[in-house]
Design a protein around this motif. Structure first.
Motif, PDB file in Angstrom:
ATOM      1  N   ALA A  59       0.827  -1.201   0.000  1.00  0.00           N
ATOM      2  CA  ALA A  59       0.000   0.000   0.000  1.00  0.00           C
ATOM      3  C   ALA A  59       0.864   1.254   0.000  1.00  0.00           C
ATOM      4  N   SER A  60       2.076   1.139   0.519  1.00  0.00           N
ATOM      5  CA  SER A  60       3.019   2.256   0.562  1.00  0.00           C
ATOM      6  C   SER A  60       3.818   2.392  -0.727  1.00  0.00           C
ATOM      7  N   GLY A  61       3.555   1.519  -1.685  1.00  0.00           N
ATOM      8  CA  GLY A  61       4.275   1.577  -2.949  1.00  0.00           C
ATOM      9  C   GLY A  61       5.687   1.029  -2.861  1.00  0.00           C
ATOM     10  N   VAL A  62       5.850  -0.038  -2.072  1.00  0.00           N
ATOM     11  CA  VAL A  62       7.172  -0.647  -1.885  1.00  0.00           C
ATOM     12  C   VAL A  62       7.104  -2.100  -2.346  1.00  0.00           C
ATOM     13  N   PRO A  63       7.951  -2.525  -3.299  1.00  0.00           N
ATOM     14  CA  PRO A  63       7.959  -3.931  -3.719  1.00  0.00           C
ATOM     15  C   PRO A  63       8.492  -4.830  -2.612  1.00  0.00           C
ATOM     16  N   VAL A  64       8.100  -6.111  -2.666  1.00  0.00           N
ATOM     17  CA  VAL A  64       8.355  -7.035  -1.564  1.00  0.00           C
ATOM     18  C   VAL A  64       9.173  -8.231  -2.035  1.00  0.00           C
ATOM     19  N   VAL A  65      10.120  -8.645  -1.190  1.00  0.00           N
ATOM     20  CA  VAL A  65      10.811  -9.925  -1.350  1.00  0.00           C
ATOM     21  C   VAL A  65      10.452 -10.756  -0.121  1.00  0.00           C
ATOM     22  N   ALA A  66       9.850 -11.918  -0.333  1.00  0.00           N
ATOM     23  CA  ALA A  66       9.388 -12.733   0.787  1.00  0.00           C
ATOM     24  C   ALA A  66       9.588 -14.203   0.483  1.00  0.00           C
ATOM     25  N   THR A  67       9.604 -14.990   1.556  1.00  0.00           N
ATOM     26  CA  THR A  67       9.753 -16.431   1.405  1.00  0.00           C
ATOM     27  C   THR A  67       8.488 -17.026   0.788  1.00  0.00           C
ATOM     28  N   GLY A 102       3.314 -19.950   2.993  1.00  0.00           N
ATOM     29  CA  GLY A 102       2.325 -19.294   3.830  1.00  0.00           C
ATOM     30  C   GLY A 102       1.611 -18.156   3.136  1.00  0.00           C
ATOM     31  N   GLY A 103       1.224 -17.157   3.930  1.00  0.00           N
ATOM     32  CA  GLY A 103       0.460 -16.037   3.434  1.00  0.00           C
ATOM     33  C   GLY A 103       1.072 -15.282   2.272  1.00  0.00           C
ATOM     34  N   PRO A 104       2.408 -15.088   2.247  1.00  0.00           N
ATOM     35  CA  PRO A 104       3.002 -14.350   1.123  1.00  0.00           C
ATOM     36  C   PRO A 104       2.689 -14.932  -0.245  1.00  0.00           C
ATOM     37  N   LEU A 105       2.373 -16.209  -0.325  1.00  0.00           N
ATOM     38  CA  LEU A 105       2.039 -16.811  -1.624  1.00  0.00           C
ATOM     39  C   LEU A 105       0.816 -16.139  -2.243  1.00  0.00           C
ATOM     40  N   ASP A 106      -0.123 -15.706  -1.410  1.00  0.00           N
ATOM     41  CA  ASP A 106      -1.306 -15.007  -1.909  1.00  0.00           C
ATOM     42  C   ASP A 106      -1.036 -13.533  -2.183  1.00  0.00           C
ATOM     43  N   LEU A 107      -0.108 -12.947  -1.455  1.00  0.00           N
ATOM     44  CA  LEU A 107       0.062 -11.499  -1.486  1.00  0.00           C
ATOM     45  C   LEU A 107       1.045 -11.018  -2.544  1.00  0.00           C
ATOM     46  N   VAL A 108       2.105 -11.786  -2.768  1.00  0.00           N
ATOM     47  CA  VAL A 108       3.166 -11.356  -3.673  1.00  0.00           C
ATOM     48  C   VAL A 108       3.010 -12.067  -5.013  1.00  0.00           C
ATOM     49  N   ASP A 109       2.812 -11.291  -6.064  1.00  0.00           N
ATOM     50  CA  ASP A 109       2.764 -11.810  -7.424  1.00  0.00           C
ATOM     51  C   ASP A 109       4.194 -11.759  -7.959  1.00  0.00           C
ATOM     52  N   SER A 110       4.876 -12.882  -7.874  1.00  0.00           N
ATOM     53  CA  SER A 110       6.301 -12.910  -8.171  1.00  0.00           C
ATOM     54  C   SER A 110       6.582 -12.479  -9.608  1.00  0.00           C
ATOM     55  N   SER A 111       7.531 -11.569  -9.734  1.00  0.00           N
ATOM     56  CA  SER A 111       7.981 -10.941 -10.973  1.00  0.00           C
ATOM     57  C   SER A 111       7.072  -9.793 -11.409  1.00  0.00           C
ATOM     58  N   ARG A 112       6.075  -9.432 -10.560  1.00  0.00           N
ATOM     59  CA  ARG A 112       5.227  -8.289 -10.881  1.00  0.00           C
ATOM     60  C   ARG A 112       5.138  -7.293  -9.724  1.00  0.00           C
ATOM     61  N   THR A 113       4.839  -7.770  -8.507  1.00  0.00           N
ATOM     62  CA  THR A 113       4.762  -6.887  -7.340  1.00  0.00           C
ATOM     63  C   THR A 113       5.946  -7.110  -6.394  1.00  0.00           C
ATOM     64  N   GLY A 114       6.769  -8.088  -6.697  1.00  0.00           N
ATOM     65  CA  GLY A 114       7.920  -8.408  -5.868  1.00  0.00           C
ATOM     66  C   GLY A 114       8.471  -9.760  -6.278  1.00  0.00           C
ATOM     67  N   TRP A 115       9.204 -10.374  -5.369  1.00  0.00           N
ATOM     68  CA  TRP A 115       9.782 -11.688  -5.641  1.00  0.00           C
ATOM     69  C   TRP A 115       9.521 -12.617  -4.455  1.00  0.00           C
ATOM     70  N   LEU A 116       9.258 -13.877  -4.760  1.00  0.00           N
ATOM     71  CA  LEU A 116       9.233 -14.936  -3.764  1.00  0.00           C
ATOM     72  C   LEU A 116      10.476 -15.793  -3.940  1.00  0.00           C
ATOM     73  N   TYR A 117      11.055 -16.230  -2.847  1.00  0.00           N
ATOM     74  CA  TYR A 117      12.207 -17.128  -2.938  1.00  0.00           C
ATOM     75  C   TYR A 117      11.913 -18.408  -2.164  1.00  0.00           C
ATOM     76  N   ARG A 118      12.602 -19.464  -2.538  1.00  0.00           N
ATOM     77  CA  ARG A 118      12.385 -20.775  -1.938  1.00  0.00           C
ATOM     78  C   ARG A 118      12.762 -20.736  -0.455  1.00  0.00           C
ATOM     79  N   PRO A 119      11.910 -21.263   0.449  1.00  0.00           N
ATOM     80  CA  PRO A 119      12.238 -21.250   1.873  1.00  0.00           C
ATOM     81  C   PRO A 119      13.625 -21.818   2.142  1.00  0.00           C
TER      82      PRO A 119
END
Length: 411
Positions: free
Chosen positions: A312-320, A323-340
């Protein structure tokens, strides 16, 4: 409606459970509902291990601390406090003592239409039994993956027993509300019936790119470094120590916002980071909006509200990627997900965004757009719908275990 909210934790301790409840209470006050909040006391009681916890948590369980109970009323609603003790190493985390009978008397006196169980585990277990004895429907809000904490706190042998407690609570509830598809599927795999999705809202006015503070950025990054930050509790389950792989990243200044039992140890592991301590309100929003990249390394998040606040603050996200980040982060569009566990992967994805201004700006715009419409009023209206469904379901014959009774409300 008349709604009893039984909270595993509440003010004066601020965390994700408390934050959600404050928004829910504000919404119920606007609707004109009658609400009773039942929560652990913040005051000192003699330390002991209650029978219902024997074998679930390692000793020593209790420490003697002195705290204020917090407000007696919130948004005009009374808060009834039950005696509690504090967890060792977590003096602000209270665990309510007492009996099922005591909770049953409270509910019988208030006569609610529905009981909202907020992140139930100890007090919530007593409350769901009490409500069932009285024939009152319950909505159990799953919010904390307690069993996953066992290994982080050095007692992996407890995980099956902790899952048994989770199963007992949620199988006894009229409906269980899961905050993410990962949590929903996880509960389903553990035999929890009558599941529905209820995600969390975000304050898209309070958290906004307009809160960005250039003066703060100049103070923290005088040589033009990119600010990479984390917001949350400084505790074992959050895995904040994983940020050490970014400690020597070129052109990066780490920002850590929050407090908790590991704050001193983390200061040693992240010597170049700026530790802001606990922040809230406009002050927190200012810091979050001033970041260039938000990182959340925790693998036990059922939702992860701070990710939404960063977006909401306009900051891209890198998350594991668990869990919940799988729903929130669209990897390669709003941020990146990495393998736990792949900390090299985490570092590479942070550096990818730090080193590419155009990509980072595009991800930031997409992140901001992705959470618009997820406001708390919208999500709280969905919660009212789940209350109504629970009340309707309670008037019918309960379905066989494993069948889904209630629909997900607009995801």
């Amino acid at each position: 409606m008349r709604i009893a909210i039984v909270a595993e934790s509440f003010l004066p301790h601020m965390n994700g459970v408390t934050n959600s409840l404050l928004h829910v209470l504000e919404h119920l006050a606007r609707r004109g509902d009658d609400v009773l909040v039942v929560a652990p006391s913040g005051s000192t009681v003699a330390p002991y291990v209650p029978d219902q916890l024997a074998g679930f948590l390692p000793a020593p369980l209790a420490t003697v601390v002195t705290e204020d109970d917090g407000p007696a009323r919130v948004h005009g609603f009374p808060v009834h406090r039950l005696p509690s003790f504090a967890l060792a190493g977590y003096p602000n985390v209270r665990v309510a003592a007492g009996t099922v009978g005591r909770v049953r008397r409270l509910l019988a006196d208030f006569r609610p239409d529905v009981v909202h169980l907020a992140s139930p585990f100890v007090l919530g277990w007593r409350a769901v039994q009490a409500a069932n004895h009285l024939g009152i429907p319950t909505a159990a809000v799953y919010q904390t993956e307690v069993p996953a904490y066992a290994a982080r706190y050095g007692v992996p042998w407890l995980e099956p027993r902790l899952w048994q407690r989770v199963q007992d609570i949620h199988r006894a509830a009229t409906v269980t509300l899961a905050p993410s598809t990962f949590a929903h599927d996880q509960l389903l795999e553990h035999g929890v019936p009558r599941l529905a999705l209820w995600r969390r809202g975000v304050d898209t006015t309070g958290f906004s790119p307009s809160r960005r503070d250039d003066a703060l950025r100049a103070e923290l990054a005088p040589d033009g470094q990119r600010l990479v930050g984390y917001v949350g509790r400084l505790a074992a389950e959050k895995q904040v120590e994983d940020l050490a792989v970014l400690g020597d990243a070129p052109g990066v200044r780490l920002v850590v916002v929050g407090s908790g039992p590991l704050k001193d140890a983390l200061r040693e592991k992240l010597p170049g980071a700026w530790f802001a301590g606990f922040r809230s309100g406009a002050d927190l929003a200012r810091i979050v909006a001033s970041l260039d990249v938000f990182v959340h390394p925790g693998e036990s998040e059922t939702f992860c509200q701070t990710i939404q606040e960063a977006m909401a603050s306009g900051v891209p996200v890198v998350a594991t990627g668990r869990g919940g980040p799988l729903d929130l982060v669209d990897s390669s569009r709003t941020g990146w997900l990495y393998r736990p566990g792949d900390l090299t992967g985490m570092r590479e994805r942070v550096l990818d965004l730090v080193g590419d201004d155009a990509k980072r700006a595009a991800f930031a715009r997409a992140a901001h757009a992705s959470v618009q419409g997820r406001t708390w009023p919208v999500l709280c209206d969905q919660l009212i719908g789940h209350y109504e469904d629970a009340m309707a379901a309670h008037r019918q014959v309960r379905p066989a275990a494993g069948r889904s009774l209630l629909r997900s409300r607009r995801g």
